[in-house]
Scaffold this motif. Structure first.
Motif, PDB file in Angstrom:
ATOM      1  N   ILE A 235     -12.190  25.629  20.093  1.00 10.48           N
ATOM      2  CA  ILE A 235     -11.000  25.870  20.922  1.00 10.48           C
ATOM      3  C   ILE A 235     -10.445  24.542  21.432  1.00 10.48           C
ATOM      4  N   MET A 236     -11.334  23.677  21.877  1.00  9.00           N
ATOM      5  CA  MET A 236     -10.898  22.361  22.346  1.00  9.00           C
ATOM      6  C   MET A 236     -10.272  21.558  21.206  1.00  9.00           C
ATOM      7  N   LEU A 237     -10.859  21.650  20.030  1.00  7.85           N
ATOM      8  CA  LEU A 237     -10.332  20.939  18.866  1.00  7.85           C
ATOM      9  C   LEU A 237      -8.932  21.421  18.509  1.00  7.85           C
ATOM     10  N   VAL A 238      -8.696  22.720  18.654  1.00  7.93           N
ATOM     11  CA  VAL A 238      -7.354  23.268  18.392  1.00  7.93           C
ATOM     12  C   VAL A 238      -6.343  22.681  19.374  1.00  7.93           C
ATOM     13  N   TRP A 239      -6.722  22.592  20.649  1.00  5.74           N
ATOM     14  CA  TRP A 239      -5.856  21.961  21.649  1.00  5.74           C
ATOM     15  C   TRP A 239      -5.524  20.525  21.247  1.00  5.74           C
ATOM     16  N   VAL A 240      -6.547  19.793  20.855  1.00  7.49           N
ATOM     17  CA  VAL A 240      -6.366  18.381  20.502  1.00  7.49           C
ATOM     18  C   VAL A 240      -5.480  18.243  19.270  1.00  7.49           C
ATOM     19  N   ALA A 241      -5.722  19.067  18.258  1.00  4.98           N
ATOM     20  CA  ALA A 241      -4.919  19.010  17.037  1.00  4.98           C
ATOM     21  C   ALA A 241      -3.455  19.337  17.319  1.00  4.98           C
ATOM     22  N   ALA A 242      -3.222  20.357  18.141  1.00  2.00           N
ATOM     23  CA  ALA A 242      -1.849  20.737  18.489  1.00  2.00           C
ATOM     24  C   ALA A 242      -1.154  19.614  19.250  1.00  2.00           C
ATOM     25  N   ALA A 243      -1.883  19.000  20.180  1.00  2.00           N
ATOM     26  CA  ALA A 243      -1.304  17.896  20.955  1.00  2.00           C
ATOM     27  C   ALA A 243      -0.988  16.711  20.056  1.00  2.00           C
ATOM     28  N   MET A 244      -1.863  16.439  19.092  1.00  6.70           N
ATOM     29  CA  MET A 244      -1.633  15.307  18.193  1.00  6.70           C
ATOM     30  C   MET A 244      -0.433  15.547  17.281  1.00  6.70           C
ATOM     31  N   VAL A 245      -0.276  16.779  16.799  1.00  5.11           N
ATOM     32  CA  VAL A 245       0.890  17.115  15.978  1.00  5.11           C
ATOM     33  C   VAL A 245       2.171  16.915  16.785  1.00  5.11           C
ATOM     34  N   CYS A 246       2.161  17.373  18.031  1.00  3.79           N
ATOM     35  CA  CYS A 246       3.334  17.185  18.898  1.00  3.79           C
ATOM     36  C   CYS A 246       3.588  15.706  19.140  1.00  3.79           C
ATOM     37  N   GLY A 247       2.516  14.941  19.349  1.00  3.72           N
ATOM     38  CA  GLY A 247       2.668  13.506  19.559  1.00  3.72           C
ATOM     39  C   GLY A 247       3.315  12.834  18.363  1.00  3.72           C
ATOM     40  N   TYR A 248       2.887  13.220  17.164  1.00  2.57           N
ATOM     41  CA  TYR A 248       3.468  12.641  15.951  1.00  2.57           C
ATOM     42  C   TYR A 248       4.948  13.003  15.826  1.00  2.57           C
ATOM     43  N   LEU A 249       5.298  14.257  16.105  1.00  2.00           N
ATOM     44  CA  LEU A 249       6.694  14.686  16.003  1.00  2.00           C
ATOM     45  C   LEU A 249       7.572  13.947  17.005  1.00  2.00           C
ATOM     46  N   PHE A 250       7.054  13.746  18.213  1.00  2.00           N
ATOM     47  CA  PHE A 250       7.803  12.996  19.215  1.00  2.00           C
ATOM     48  C   PHE A 250       7.997  11.555  18.761  1.00  2.00           C
ATOM     49  N   LEU A 251       6.943  10.945  18.234  1.00  3.35           N
ATOM     50  CA  LEU A 251       7.022   9.554  17.783  1.00  3.35           C
ATOM     51  C   LEU A 251       7.980   9.395  16.615  1.00  3.35           C
TER      52      LEU A 251
END
Length: 256
Positions: A235-251
């Motif tokens: 569950i924590m890994l899913v949170w991290v993966a989702a946050a990283m995808v959002c970070g990449y899209l923002f960048l």
């Protein structure tokens, strides 16, 4: 620029900024030190525990009692790895040198993640052995069922906290704003939500509360969590993966 060059560049950036290195050291010291203190207090107070509390006494999880504060240092590390470039304006130079933003973000996160994992695992094992040595006759052994999983999980938890912080800092582009959100959330808000009956069943799916489940060997008698130790880490890994995808899209979509 080749991937190997990006990785070397990011490694140079991290090791040349003292604050990022110091935060990793602080995470280790706080986690192990506070955990040792709690173990001493728990050993001295064991005779005063009720029969129920003795049955659910988890020596492994007790040794990780300092993780709540130690993770704050890992948060600072993750934020600084990304946020320093924005606060100093170096992000423009970095993106000019590595115009492929996916490669840039991958290199930065990969180097920082490996470093956080090494420190996290060392910290977790040191914290466990130190804590158990102070618990005396109440200690657990690394070979006991579930203990090795909990100790390795402690290192993975610290790593994922750092990566989650990198992702949020990538989205917000401000160290102060990122810390202003992450610090109170993980130190106060998550604990408050987890302690209130009306929100407890939802709070157990927050990244920190789910992830910390992996460090637990003996669950409380009233534990009704619908997932196990590894389930919590997923569950924590899913949170991290989702946050990283959002970070990449923002960048990718925004100017430096």
């Amino acid at each position: 620029m080749a991937v190997s060059q990006v990785l070397r560049s990011e490694w140079t950036k991290i090791k040349s900024v003292r604050s990022t290195v110091w935060t990793l050291g602080l995470a280790a010291v706080v986690t192990a030190g506070l955990g040792a203190l709690i173990c001493v207090l728990s050993k001295n107070d064991f005779k005063n525990l009720s029969q129920e509390d003795r049955l659910t006494f988890d020596p492994t999880f007790i040794s990780f009692a300092g993780m709540g504060l130690g993770q704050l240092a890992m948060i600072v590390f993750g934020v600084l790895v990304v946020g320093n470039e924005y606060s100093t304006g170096m992000i423009r130079t970095s993106l000019a040198a590595v115009p492929q933003r996916g490669a840039f973000l991958f290199g930065k996160v990969a180097v920082a993640t490996v470093l956080a994992l090494v420190v996290g695992l060392i910290t977790s094992f040191v914290t466990f052995f130190l804590g158990q040595s102070l618990l005396g006759s109440h200690q657990a052994a690394l070979g006991d069922p579930g203990v090795l999983r909990a100790v390795v999980g402690g290192g993975l938890y610290m790593t994922l906290i750092a990566v989650f912080s990198m992702a949020l800092a990538t989205m917000l582009r401000s160290p102060m704003l990122s810390l202003g959100i992450l610090m109170p959330f993980f130190f106060l808000i998550s604990n408050i939500l987890g302690g209130v009956s009306a929100t407890k069943k939802y709070a157990q799916y927050l990244p920190d509360q789910a992830g910390q489940k992996v460090m637990q060997v003996i669950p409380p008698l009233d534990d009704d969590t619908p997932y196990g130790p590894w389930g919590g880490l997923v569950i924590m890994l899913v949170w991290v993966a989702a946050a990283m995808v959002c970070g990449y899209l923002f960048l990718k979509k925004r100017d430096a």
